[in-house]
Design a protein around this motif. Structure first.
Motif, PDB file in Angstrom:
ATOM      1  N   LEU A 262      -2.926 -13.171  -2.408  1.00  0.00           N
ATOM      2  CA  LEU A 262      -1.661 -13.588  -2.053  1.00  0.00           C
ATOM      3  C   LEU A 262      -0.993 -12.881  -1.154  1.00  0.00           C
ATOM      4  O   LEU A 262      -0.242 -13.394  -0.179  1.00  0.00           O
ATOM      5  CB  LEU A 262      -0.868 -14.026  -3.480  1.00  0.00           C
ATOM      6  CG  LEU A 262       0.568 -14.732  -3.163  1.00  0.00           C
ATOM      7  CD1 LEU A 262       0.197 -16.302  -2.443  1.00  0.00           C
ATOM      8  CD2 LEU A 262       1.156 -15.184  -4.473  1.00  0.00           C
ATOM      9  N   ALA A 263      -0.753 -11.617  -1.298  1.00  0.00           N
ATOM     10  CA  ALA A 263       0.065 -10.838  -0.417  1.00  0.00           C
ATOM     11  C   ALA A 263      -0.561 -10.703   1.070  1.00  0.00           C
ATOM     12  O   ALA A 263       0.164 -10.945   2.220  1.00  0.00           O
ATOM     13  CB  ALA A 263       0.069  -9.311  -1.008  1.00  0.00           C
ATOM     14  N   GLN A 264      -1.893 -10.989   1.296  1.00  0.00           N
ATOM     15  CA  GLN A 264      -2.310 -10.930   2.275  1.00  0.00           C
ATOM     16  C   GLN A 264      -2.303 -12.332   3.100  1.00  0.00           C
ATOM     17  O   GLN A 264      -2.113 -12.391   4.414  1.00  0.00           O
ATOM     18  CB  GLN A 264      -3.935 -10.813   2.533  1.00  0.00           C
ATOM     19  CG  GLN A 264      -4.555  -9.281   2.215  1.00  0.00           C
ATOM     20  CD  GLN A 264      -3.740  -8.395   2.923  1.00  0.00           C
ATOM     21  OE1 GLN A 264      -4.026  -8.362   4.174  1.00  0.00           O
ATOM     22  NE2 GLN A 264      -3.097  -7.446   2.095  1.00  0.00           N
TER      23      GLN A 264
ATOM     24  N   GLY B  82      14.679  -9.837   8.447  1.00  0.00           N
ATOM     25  CA  GLY B  82      15.064 -10.962   7.360  1.00  0.00           C
ATOM     26  C   GLY B  82      14.466 -10.376   6.020  1.00  0.00           C
ATOM     27  O   GLY B  82      13.523  -9.673   6.124  1.00  0.00           O
ATOM     28  N   GLU B  83      14.943 -10.870   4.936  1.00  0.00           N
ATOM     29  CA  GLU B  83      14.371 -10.649   3.575  1.00  0.00           C
ATOM     30  C   GLU B  83      14.307 -11.872   2.973  1.00  0.00           C
ATOM     31  O   GLU B  83      14.894 -12.790   3.162  1.00  0.00           O
ATOM     32  CB  GLU B  83      15.099  -9.822   2.857  1.00  0.00           C
ATOM     33  CG  GLU B  83      15.393  -8.378   3.695  1.00  0.00           C
ATOM     34  CD  GLU B  83      16.719  -8.384   4.666  1.00  0.00           C
ATOM     35  OE1 GLU B  83      16.244  -7.550   5.666  1.00  0.00           O
ATOM     36  OE2 GLU B  83      17.620  -9.045   4.394  1.00  0.00           O
ATOM     37  N   LEU B  84      13.192 -11.962   1.959  1.00  0.00           N
ATOM     38  CA  LEU B  84      12.951 -12.925   0.990  1.00  0.00           C
ATOM     39  C   LEU B  84      12.914 -12.414  -0.371  1.00  0.00           C
ATOM     40  O   LEU B  84      11.992 -11.680  -0.610  1.00  0.00           O
ATOM     41  CB  LEU B  84      11.497 -13.827   1.492  1.00  0.00           C
ATOM     42  CG  LEU B  84      11.530 -15.023   0.512  1.00  0.00           C
ATOM     43  CD1 LEU B  84      12.345 -15.935   0.689  1.00  0.00           C
ATOM     44  CD2 LEU B  84       9.866 -15.459   0.679  1.00  0.00           C
ATOM     45  N   PHE B  85      13.801 -12.521  -1.008  1.00  0.00           N
ATOM     46  CA  PHE B  85      13.694 -11.775  -2.679  1.00  0.00           C
ATOM     47  C   PHE B  85      12.931 -12.896  -3.308  1.00  0.00           C
ATOM     48  O   PHE B  85      12.981 -14.060  -3.122  1.00  0.00           O
ATOM     49  CB  PHE B  85      15.174 -11.990  -3.051  1.00  0.00           C
ATOM     50  CG  PHE B  85      16.086 -10.854  -2.585  1.00  0.00           C
ATOM     51  CD1 PHE B  85      15.956 -10.335  -1.333  1.00  0.00           C
ATOM     52  CD2 PHE B  85      17.151 -10.264  -3.452  1.00  0.00           C
ATOM     53  CE1 PHE B  85      16.818  -9.295  -0.818  1.00  0.00           C
ATOM     54  CE2 PHE B  85      17.806  -9.169  -3.017  1.00  0.00           C
ATOM     55  CZ  PHE B  85      17.772  -8.605  -1.697  1.00  0.00           C
ATOM     56  N   ILE B  86      11.981 -12.351  -4.093  1.00  0.00           N
ATOM     57  CA  ILE B  86      10.975 -13.028  -4.983  1.00  0.00           C
ATOM     58  C   ILE B  86      11.035 -12.617  -6.095  1.00  0.00           C
ATOM     59  O   ILE B  86      11.092 -11.402  -6.408  1.00  0.00           O
ATOM     60  CB  ILE B  86       9.889 -13.329  -4.049  1.00  0.00           C
ATOM     61  CG1 ILE B  86       8.991 -14.345  -4.397  1.00  0.00           C
ATOM     62  CG2 ILE B  86       9.148 -12.141  -3.947  1.00  0.00           C
ATOM     63  CD1 ILE B  86       8.104 -14.990  -3.498  1.00  0.00           C
ATOM     64  N   ASP B  87      10.322 -13.641  -7.318  1.00  0.00           N
ATOM     65  CA  ASP B  87      10.133 -12.845  -8.451  1.00  0.00           C
ATOM     66  C   ASP B  87       8.617 -12.798  -8.869  1.00  0.00           C
ATOM     67  O   ASP B  87       8.210 -12.792  -9.897  1.00  0.00           O
ATOM     68  CB  ASP B  87      10.673 -14.091  -9.558  1.00  0.00           C
ATOM     69  CG  ASP B  87      10.192 -15.365  -9.514  1.00  0.00           C
ATOM     70  OD1 ASP B  87       9.311 -15.698  -8.391  1.00  0.00           O
ATOM     71  OD2 ASP B  87      10.861 -16.335 -10.058  1.00  0.00           O
ATOM     72  N   LEU B  88       7.784 -12.660  -7.905  1.00  0.00           N
ATOM     73  CA  LEU B  88       6.381 -12.423  -8.019  1.00  0.00           C
ATOM     74  C   LEU B  88       6.180 -10.947  -7.908  1.00  0.00           C
ATOM     75  O   LEU B  88       6.731 -10.183  -6.998  1.00  0.00           O
ATOM     76  CB  LEU B  88       5.707 -13.344  -6.825  1.00  0.00           C
ATOM     77  CG  LEU B  88       5.485 -14.444  -6.767  1.00  0.00           C
ATOM     78  CD1 LEU B  88       5.000 -15.267  -5.658  1.00  0.00           C
ATOM     79  CD2 LEU B  88       5.155 -15.315  -8.275  1.00  0.00           C
ATOM     80  N   PRO B  89       5.247 -10.432  -8.897  1.00  0.00           N
ATOM     81  CA  PRO B  89       4.894  -9.068  -8.625  1.00  0.00           C
ATOM     82  C   PRO B  89       3.955  -8.664  -7.912  1.00  0.00           C
ATOM     83  O   PRO B  89       2.663  -8.317  -8.106  1.00  0.00           O
ATOM     84  CB  PRO B  89       4.322  -8.780 -10.190  1.00  0.00           C
ATOM     85  CG  PRO B  89       3.998 -10.064 -10.707  1.00  0.00           C
ATOM     86  CD  PRO B  89       4.745 -11.192 -10.044  1.00  0.00           C
ATOM     87  N   LEU B  90       4.098  -8.813  -6.437  1.00  0.00           N
ATOM     88  CA  LEU B  90       3.310  -8.723  -5.402  1.00  0.00           C
ATOM     89  C   LEU B  90       2.747  -7.154  -5.362  1.00  0.00           C
ATOM     90  O   LEU B  90       3.817  -6.198  -5.413  1.00  0.00           O
ATOM     91  CB  LEU B  90       3.438  -9.329  -4.306  1.00  0.00           C
ATOM     92  CG  LEU B  90       4.022 -10.846  -4.252  1.00  0.00           C
ATOM     93  CD1 LEU B  90       4.740 -11.065  -2.839  1.00  0.00           C
ATOM     94  CD2 LEU B  90       2.597 -11.520  -4.191  1.00  0.00           C
ATOM     95  N   PRO B  91       1.677  -6.705  -4.775  1.00  0.00           N
ATOM     96  CA  PRO B  91       1.391  -5.207  -4.544  1.00  0.00           C
ATOM     97  C   PRO B  91       2.378  -4.828  -3.106  1.00  0.00           C
ATOM     98  O   PRO B  91       2.693  -5.759  -2.258  1.00  0.00           O
ATOM     99  CB  PRO B  91      -0.135  -5.273  -4.107  1.00  0.00           C
ATOM    100  CG  PRO B  91      -0.441  -6.649  -3.755  1.00  0.00           C
ATOM    101  CD  PRO B  91       0.362  -7.634  -4.538  1.00  0.00           C
ATOM    102  N   VAL B  92       2.740  -3.654  -3.331  1.00  0.00           N
ATOM    103  CA  VAL B  92       3.754  -3.309  -2.186  1.00  0.00           C
ATOM    104  C   VAL B  92       3.059  -2.522  -1.118  1.00  0.00           C
ATOM    105  O   VAL B  92       2.151  -1.852  -1.280  1.00  0.00           O
ATOM    106  CB  VAL B  92       5.076  -2.229  -3.086  1.00  0.00           C
ATOM    107  CG1 VAL B  92       5.459  -3.324  -3.884  1.00  0.00           C
ATOM    108  CG2 VAL B  92       4.279  -1.015  -3.575  1.00  0.00           C
ATOM    109  N   ASP B  93       3.714  -2.345  -0.053  1.00  0.00           N
ATOM    110  CA  ASP B  93       3.379  -1.784   1.145  1.00  0.00           C
ATOM    111  C   ASP B  93       3.807  -0.276   1.272  1.00  0.00           C
ATOM    112  O   ASP B  93       4.703  -0.095   0.383  1.00  0.00           O
ATOM    113  CB  ASP B  93       3.535  -2.243   2.230  1.00  0.00           C
ATOM    114  CG  ASP B  93       2.918  -3.764   2.768  1.00  0.00           C
ATOM    115  OD1 ASP B  93       1.727  -3.689   2.646  1.00  0.00           O
ATOM    116  OD2 ASP B  93       3.211  -4.726   2.544  1.00  0.00           O
ATOM    117  N   GLN B  94       3.354   0.592   1.804  1.00  0.00           N
ATOM    118  CA  GLN B  94       3.601   1.893   1.855  1.00  0.00           C
ATOM    119  C   GLN B  94       4.742   2.206   3.316  1.00  0.00           C
ATOM    120  O   GLN B  94       4.439   1.744   4.192  1.00  0.00           O
ATOM    121  CB  GLN B  94       2.584   2.941   1.786  1.00  0.00           C
ATOM    122  CG  GLN B  94       1.602   3.133   0.572  1.00  0.00           C
ATOM    123  CD  GLN B  94       2.553   2.997  -0.466  1.00  0.00           C
ATOM    124  OE1 GLN B  94       3.246   4.255  -0.684  1.00  0.00           O
ATOM    125  NE2 GLN B  94       2.514   2.194  -1.560  1.00  0.00           N
TER     126      GLN B  94
END
Length: 379
Positions: free
Chosen positions: A11-13, A176-188
């Protein structure tokens, strides 16, 4: 609630691909832990560096706590969109003091609504794939530490001028930012590459970058010409030069901006009646003309009064011109006391230059240049 069998890595991709399709040059994902920035934020506020931007302090530490701003938030999708227009005319516009310099981001259409709408479309695309979810888009419109979040999301590093820099795109981009309630993997985050460079600190006309990564907004030309609602401090007026809306000097000098990309968005291209226009032409706009010609532009938010205040200041800084004196004299008494203060100041600057310009010897020519730089006459 989203389905429990979501493949979050895929999903992150997908989110990044969808973001690119919507016109974002980069999409990154960050967690919401900004605790390491809280002390610095409080110190900045305590020193009064936010000036009269009361909204910076109004929400306390909520600015550094996304889940307090939007309960349920666990990730922030951060995006950037390039805005550098073609034929920006930086050097030409700053060199010709009879023309008004407008920050490059403000020459086209206001970015806030465009980015917010595209972030909303991105959220709707995610929702169509995973089911109902909690989200909220932000574009410089709420107490959000957007650059710190973008830094965590790998969109760049925070430069010494406090703006975000990407090694392949410089700093000419919106966030811009999208606050979201999904536990997506984070980038470094990416490595900071400013090194020993302090070019942005040295170039700042008002020395607003008081130390690396710290800007005293009260001295920043962008603050003085956009955020400040009152009179511009007299000691800072000569340093503003012909910058009538914002300032780009710290970005212009940054060596990383040699890699900046020209925007693909036609809406960010300069409007002809704003780009490289004579100060006298812009000063002659009445309120109706100002509102008509800044429709859909971020410039409109300062209103006609501050527009005139800024241009009057620039006219005072311009080289002696009898046409400027005539325009200032004719406008005297037509506007508010705040605008009149700047008109009177500008008129005095022009009259001083006129008096000295008639004296040909080198000493008095040096005095003319001294006045134009806003220095004491015995400097």
């Amino acid at each position: 609630m989203p389905s429990s069998d979501i493949n979050y890595h895929q999903l992150a991709q997908d989110i990044k691909q969808w973001g690119h399709s919507l016109g974002f040059q980069q999409v990154g994902i960050a967690d919401i832990d900004l605790t390491k920035h809280e002390a610095q934020l409080q110190k900045w506020l305590d020193k009064g560096y936010h000036g009269n931007m009361d909204y910076m302090a109004a929400h306390g530490m909520k600015r550094a706590r996304p889940n307090e701003l939007v309960p349920g938030t666990v990730r922030v999708i951060s995006v950037r969109m390039d805005y550098l227009p073609p034929d920006a005319g930086f050097a030409q516009n700053l060199k010709d003091k009879s023309k008004g310099y407008i920050s490059r981001y403000a020459l086209g259409r206001d970015y806030h609504k465009m980015l917010r709408n595209r972030l909303k479309k991105l959220a709707q695309k995610i929702e169509s794939q995973v089911g109902a979810l909690g989200y909220r888009p932000f574009v410089d419109s709420a107490p959000v530490l957007e650059r710190q979040l973008a830094d965590k999301a790998g969109l760049g590093w925070t430069g010494k001028h406090s703006l975000l820099i990407h090694p392949n795109a410089g700093s000419w981009f919106f966030l811009g930012e999208l606050f979201i309630d999904l536990p997506l993997p984070v980038d470094q985050p990416i490595e900071e590459k400013c090194g020993a460079c302090v070019a942005c600190l040295k170039i700042c006309p008002t020395q607003a970058i008081v130390e690396p990564y710290v800007v005293d907004a009260r001295r920043c030309i962008s603050y003085l010409t956009i955020e400040l609602k009152e009179a511009i401090p007299e000691s800072l007026r000569p340093l503003i030069g012909n910058r009538i809306y914002g300032c780009d000097d710290c970005q212009l000098i940054c060596p990383w901006n040699r890699y900046a990309q020209i925007t693909d968005e036609n809406d960010f291209h300069p409007r002809q009646h704003l780009s490289q226009q004579d100060l006298l032409t812009l000063f002659a706009w009445n309120e109706e003309a100002f509102l008509q010609r800044t429709e859909g532009s971020p410039i409109r938010r300062i209103g006609h009064e501050r527009w005139l205040r800024n241009i009057a200041t620039a006219l005072g800084n311009a080289p002696y011109d009898e046409a400027i004196i005539n325009a200032l004299v004719q406008s005297s008494g037509q506007y508010s006391s705040m605008v009149q203060e700047h008109i009177s100041w500008a008129l005095k600057q022009q009259q001083d230059k006129k008096q000295l310009a008639t004296l040909p010897d080198r000493k008095n020519q040096r005095l003319v240049r001294t006045i134009e730089k806003g220095l004491p006459r015995d400097a």
